[in-house]
Every structure is written in C-alpha cells, then in structure tokens.
Scaffold this motif. Structure first.
Motif, PDB file in Angstrom:
ATOM      1  N   ILE A 121       0.881  -1.159  -0.287  1.00 17.15           N
ATOM      2  CA  ILE A 121      -0.149   0.111  -0.011  1.00 17.15           C
ATOM      3  C   ILE A 121       0.939   1.378   0.051  1.00 17.15           C
ATOM      4  N   ARG A 122       1.772   1.223   0.810  1.00 20.73           N
ATOM      5  CA  ARG A 122       2.797   2.281   0.965  1.00 20.73           C
ATOM      6  C   ARG A 122       3.493   2.569  -0.511  1.00 20.73           C
ATOM      7  N   ALA A 123       3.906   1.375  -1.353  1.00 17.60           N
ATOM      8  CA  ALA A 123       4.434   1.736  -2.472  1.00 17.60           C
ATOM      9  C   ALA A 123       3.750   2.169  -3.549  1.00 17.60           C
ATOM     10  N   GLU A 124       2.139   1.885  -3.270  1.00 23.28           N
ATOM     11  CA  GLU A 124       1.102   2.205  -4.318  1.00 23.28           C
ATOM     12  C   GLU A 124       0.963   3.778  -4.260  1.00 23.28           C
ATOM     13  N   ILE A 125       0.757   3.976  -3.015  1.00 20.31           N
ATOM     14  CA  ILE A 125       0.449   5.327  -2.659  1.00 20.31           C
ATOM     15  C   ILE A 125       1.496   6.388  -3.094  1.00 20.31           C
ATOM     16  N   GLY A 126       2.585   5.928  -2.569  1.00 14.03           N
ATOM     17  CA  GLY A 126       3.988   6.737  -3.254  1.00 14.03           C
ATOM     18  C   GLY A 126       3.995   7.017  -4.748  1.00 14.03           C
ATOM     19  N   ARG A 127       3.839   5.803  -5.423  1.00 15.14           N
ATOM     20  CA  ARG A 127       3.770   5.757  -6.836  1.00 15.14           C
ATOM     21  C   ARG A 127       2.763   6.862  -7.445  1.00 15.14           C
TER      22      ARG A 127
END
Length: 216
Positions: A121-127
C-alpha cells in the motif's frame, strides 16, 4: 519439476475473503480457509506460508486490481495531463463503501500487528503521489484533490461517516474541479505569519489614566 499448487491462487484468496465476510475477521484462520476452499491446511501453508502470507496475498491482489482499474479509467477519461488524479476520483465514484468492509477492516487489523503488510500500500500510494506531481496540469490542486478523495474513502471504510449518495456524487464532482485549480493564491505556511504590531500602551488606557493628570 516443482510441485504443482493444490489450488488456484485466486480461488484460495476468494475463499479467504468469503470466510471474513461470512464469519468475521476473528474467524480468519488457515483451517477455515482450507475448509472453504475444499483443500487441506497443508495446501494453504504450501501456497501462502502463514496467515500473514495469506493476508499479504489478499492485499497485493487488491492493489493490483485497483491499479488495473485505474489504468482503464485513465483511458476512459481521455488521457491527458490530469488523467491520473481524475481516474482516482472516478475509481472512488465506482466504490460502494458497504462492499467488503469486513475484508478491509481485517486487513487493517492485520497491518496493525504486522507493519510489513502495509508495504504494498505504501508503495502504491507513493507511486500515485509521484505520478500526480509529475503529470498534473496543476500539481498542488491535484494533490489536494487526491488527499480529499483518500480522506472521504477512509471515513467510509472505517464507518466514521457516510454521505447520502447524492451528496457523495456532488462532493466528488467538487473534488474533480479542485484538481484542475491552481491554489497559488491560497495562503502558504512556509513561515509564521507576521505578528501584529503591539498597540502603544497609552492607546489602551482610558483618557487621562496613568498620565498623572487624573482628577485631583
């Protein structure tokens, strides 16, 4: 040759989500998932490794499905500079806050116990944040719109507040308009506002007070 899986991965994850919807998050166990899928607990362990691995697989699948739907919505929105944030708003418009709330709450509870589960989730939000900043015609307005829609859905998912469907549609339309605005004229908070100059003390006193010229 490697050993073949005893069950299709999607079927296994479907079984896990069915258990949560029907029985509640507290009843999500490897045994319950195995019984729902019609396989052995050993097969679930072979595929996912643990309950945390099972929940991680659910998170990853949901993130992949959401990203795929957003890509499709970007095309439906006509592409262009603001396609990323507009597709995120369109995805929220499709979302029914009553669907899969139990599954989402189960995922949140598991993340509280194991922070590593939040990594996808962190990775997708950061993207998404990076893409909105890079591609939007008004990056600050688009970022405010992104935060607004994330906040709206968070309130719904945690059952804090739910808007009437008509009001919800109107709010999302307002959020989409916000995405195209330039908030450059809005107040910045890069530094503290200047303090108002202190009024002279004499100006705050009644006439004649403190000047030695009071009534005799």
């Amino acid at each position: 040759m490697g050993r073949r899986r005893s069950v299709d991965r999607d079927a296994l994850l479907d079984a896990a989500e069915t258990v949560v919807r029907r029985d509640g998050a507290a009843r999500l166990t490897l045994e319950a998932v195995a019984a729902e899928a019609g396989i052995s607990k050993a097969s679930v362990l072979y595929d996912c490794g643990s309950k945390s691995g099972l929940i991680a697989a659910i998170v990853e699948r949901r993130m992949a499905e959401g990203a795929a739907r957003m890509r499709a919505l970007e095309v439906e929105c006509g592409g262009g500079a603001d396609a990323c944030v507009r597709s995120r708003i369109a995805l929220a418009a499709e979302d029914d806050p009553n669907i899969d709330r139990e599954v989402i709450m189960s995922i949140c509870g598991a993340m509280a116990a194991d922070a590593a589960l939040a990594e996808p989730i962190r990775a997708e939000i950061g993207r998404l944040i990076a893409e909105i900043r890079a591609r939007s015609s008004q990056p600050r307005g688009a970022m405010l719109a992104f935060l607004a829609v994330e906040g709206l859905q968070s309130m719904e998912r945690f059952d804090i507040h739910r808007f009437d469907p008509r009001d919800r549609r109107a709010l999302l339309a307002d959020i989409e308009r916000l995405a195209a605005q330039d908030p450059g004229g809005w107040p910045h908070h890069d530094h503290a506002p200047a303090r108002a100059e202190a009024e002279p003390q004499d100006a705050l006193r009644p006439d004649g007070a403190g000047d030695g010229q009071g009534d005799a």
